[in-house]
Design a protein around this motif. Sequence first.
Motif, PDB file in Angstrom:
ATOM      1  N   GLY A  85     -14.557 -12.182   6.690  1.00  0.00           N
ATOM      2  CA  GLY A  85     -13.568 -12.652   5.727  1.00  0.00           C
ATOM      3  C   GLY A  85     -12.561 -13.571   6.373  1.00  0.00           C
ATOM      4  O   GLY A  85     -12.486 -13.677   7.596  1.00  0.00           O
ATOM      5  N   LEU A  86     -11.785 -14.233   5.515  1.00  0.00           N
ATOM      6  CA  LEU A  86     -10.770 -15.152   6.025  1.00  0.00           C
ATOM      7  C   LEU A  86      -9.645 -15.312   5.027  1.00  0.00           C
ATOM      8  O   LEU A  86      -9.801 -15.057   3.836  1.00  0.00           O
ATOM      9  CB  LEU A  86     -11.377 -16.511   6.354  1.00  0.00           C
ATOM     10  CG  LEU A  86     -12.059 -17.284   5.233  1.00  0.00           C
ATOM     11  CD1 LEU A  86     -11.073 -18.141   4.460  1.00  0.00           C
ATOM     12  CD2 LEU A  86     -13.150 -18.160   5.812  1.00  0.00           C
ATOM     13  N   ALA A  87      -8.508 -15.722   5.551  1.00  0.00           N
ATOM     14  CA  ALA A  87      -7.344 -16.099   4.751  1.00  0.00           C
ATOM     15  C   ALA A  87      -6.912 -17.464   5.260  1.00  0.00           C
ATOM     16  O   ALA A  87      -6.498 -17.605   6.408  1.00  0.00           O
ATOM     17  CB  ALA A  87      -6.214 -15.082   4.899  1.00  0.00           C
ATOM     18  N   ARG A  88      -7.040 -18.482   4.409  1.00  0.00           N
ATOM     19  CA  ARG A  88      -6.671 -19.852   4.781  1.00  0.00           C
ATOM     20  C   ARG A  88      -5.223 -20.123   4.383  1.00  0.00           C
ATOM     21  O   ARG A  88      -4.751 -19.643   3.366  1.00  0.00           O
ATOM     22  CB  ARG A  88      -7.556 -20.862   4.060  1.00  0.00           C
ATOM     23  CG  ARG A  88      -8.969 -20.879   4.536  1.00  0.00           C
ATOM     24  CD  ARG A  88      -9.695 -22.147   4.052  1.00  0.00           C
ATOM     25  NE  ARG A  88     -11.084 -22.075   4.398  1.00  0.00           N
ATOM     26  CZ  ARG A  88     -11.579 -22.313   5.607  1.00  0.00           C
ATOM     27  NH1 ARG A  88     -10.767 -22.650   6.573  1.00  0.00           N
ATOM     28  NH2 ARG A  88     -12.870 -22.217   5.830  1.00  0.00           N
TER      29      ARG A  88
ATOM     30  N   GLY B 283     -11.431  -2.252   1.658  1.00  0.00           N
ATOM     31  CA  GLY B 283     -10.051  -2.458   2.087  1.00  0.00           C
ATOM     32  C   GLY B 283      -9.871  -3.556   3.115  1.00  0.00           C
ATOM     33  O   GLY B 283      -8.784  -3.703   3.679  1.00  0.00           O
ATOM     34  N   LEU B 284     -10.908  -4.332   3.373  1.00  0.00           N
ATOM     35  CA  LEU B 284     -10.822  -5.359   4.407  1.00  0.00           C
ATOM     36  C   LEU B 284      -9.881  -6.498   4.019  1.00  0.00           C
ATOM     37  O   LEU B 284      -9.135  -7.009   4.860  1.00  0.00           O
ATOM     38  CB  LEU B 284     -12.205  -5.903   4.747  1.00  0.00           C
ATOM     39  CG  LEU B 284     -13.155  -4.897   5.402  1.00  0.00           C
ATOM     40  CD1 LEU B 284     -14.544  -5.491   5.550  1.00  0.00           C
ATOM     41  CD2 LEU B 284     -12.620  -4.446   6.753  1.00  0.00           C
ATOM     42  N   ALA B 285      -9.879  -6.903   2.758  1.00  0.00           N
ATOM     43  CA  ALA B 285      -8.973  -7.971   2.323  1.00  0.00           C
ATOM     44  C   ALA B 285      -7.517  -7.537   2.491  1.00  0.00           C
ATOM     45  O   ALA B 285      -6.680  -8.315   2.952  1.00  0.00           O
ATOM     46  CB  ALA B 285      -9.264  -8.374   0.881  1.00  0.00           C
TER      47      ALA B 285
ATOM     48  N   THR C 219      -6.369  -5.315   4.639  1.00  0.00           N
ATOM     49  CA  THR C 219      -6.100  -5.298   6.082  1.00  0.00           C
ATOM     50  C   THR C 219      -5.866  -6.707   6.590  1.00  0.00           C
ATOM     51  O   THR C 219      -4.938  -6.959   7.368  1.00  0.00           O
ATOM     52  CB  THR C 219      -7.273  -4.642   6.837  1.00  0.00           C
ATOM     53  OG1 THR C 219      -7.407  -3.295   6.400  1.00  0.00           O
ATOM     54  CG2 THR C 219      -7.066  -4.683   8.336  1.00  0.00           C
ATOM     55  N   LEU C 220      -6.682  -7.647   6.152  1.00  0.00           N
ATOM     56  CA  LEU C 220      -6.556  -9.040   6.563  1.00  0.00           C
ATOM     57  C   LEU C 220      -5.192  -9.602   6.165  1.00  0.00           C
ATOM     58  O   LEU C 220      -4.485 -10.191   6.986  1.00  0.00           O
ATOM     59  CB  LEU C 220      -7.684  -9.861   5.932  1.00  0.00           C
ATOM     60  CG  LEU C 220      -7.632 -11.373   6.085  1.00  0.00           C
ATOM     61  CD1 LEU C 220      -7.649 -11.784   7.549  1.00  0.00           C
ATOM     62  CD2 LEU C 220      -8.802 -12.000   5.331  1.00  0.00           C
ATOM     63  N   VAL C 221      -4.810  -9.407   4.920  1.00  0.00           N
ATOM     64  CA  VAL C 221      -3.535  -9.934   4.422  1.00  0.00           C
ATOM     65  C   VAL C 221      -2.369  -9.271   5.145  1.00  0.00           C
ATOM     66  O   VAL C 221      -1.425  -9.945   5.567  1.00  0.00           O
ATOM     67  CB  VAL C 221      -3.446  -9.755   2.897  1.00  0.00           C
ATOM     68  CG1 VAL C 221      -2.034  -9.940   2.388  1.00  0.00           C
ATOM     69  CG2 VAL C 221      -4.400 -10.727   2.205  1.00  0.00           C
ATOM     70  N   ARG C 222      -2.425  -7.967   5.302  1.00  0.00           N
ATOM     71  CA  ARG C 222      -1.338  -7.260   5.990  1.00  0.00           C
ATOM     72  C   ARG C 222      -1.168  -7.787   7.419  1.00  0.00           C
ATOM     73  O   ARG C 222      -0.050  -8.085   7.854  1.00  0.00           O
ATOM     74  CB  ARG C 222      -1.600  -5.752   6.021  1.00  0.00           C
ATOM     75  CG  ARG C 222      -0.476  -4.963   6.700  1.00  0.00           C
ATOM     76  CD  ARG C 222      -0.782  -3.473   6.756  1.00  0.00           C
ATOM     77  NE  ARG C 222      -1.134  -2.916   5.476  1.00  0.00           N
ATOM     78  CZ  ARG C 222      -0.257  -2.508   4.547  1.00  0.00           C
ATOM     79  NH1 ARG C 222       1.027  -2.599   4.778  1.00  0.00           N
ATOM     80  NH2 ARG C 222      -0.681  -1.992   3.416  1.00  0.00           N
ATOM     81  N   CYS C 223      -2.252  -7.927   8.146  1.00  0.00           N
ATOM     82  CA  CYS C 223      -2.171  -8.410   9.529  1.00  0.00           C
ATOM     83  C   CYS C 223      -1.688  -9.853   9.588  1.00  0.00           C
ATOM     84  O   CYS C 223      -0.901 -10.215  10.465  1.00  0.00           O
ATOM     85  CB  CYS C 223      -3.524  -8.265  10.220  1.00  0.00           C
ATOM     86  SG  CYS C 223      -3.982  -6.557  10.547  1.00  0.00           S
ATOM     87  N   ALA C 224      -2.156 -10.692   8.664  1.00  0.00           N
ATOM     88  CA  ALA C 224      -1.709 -12.084   8.629  1.00  0.00           C
ATOM     89  C   ALA C 224      -0.207 -12.163   8.365  1.00  0.00           C
ATOM     90  O   ALA C 224       0.514 -12.902   9.057  1.00  0.00           O
ATOM     91  CB  ALA C 224      -2.490 -12.854   7.565  1.00  0.00           C
TER      92      ALA C 224
END
Length: 105
Positions: free
Chosen positions: A33-36, A59-61, A63-68
Amino acid sequence: MDPEPNAPSTTVDVRHEPEQSRYTIWRNGEAVGLARYSSSARAITFVHTEVDPQFRGAGLASTLVRCALDDVREHSDLPVVSQCPYLSSWLTTHADYQDLLTRGT
């Protein structure tokens, strides 16, 4: 509940890739996954978040958003702008991150 003794462990890692203006999430060594985002002197604008369909619902999205956003909070004073529907929705349910939207205003 404890995991089954022989169940494979899952490793999740979020990486910032500033040269590509994105954060990526890795599961067991595979990018899933990614967040641009785009950044300017005025704001960091998240434009798109996605997780590979076969890994959705785990829950990966989130986790990704929280970490970003944690990384943005730690390394920048710029406000966050969300043009991403997922991130906008996530922010409405995570009041402890909404201050990022109004920083510097």
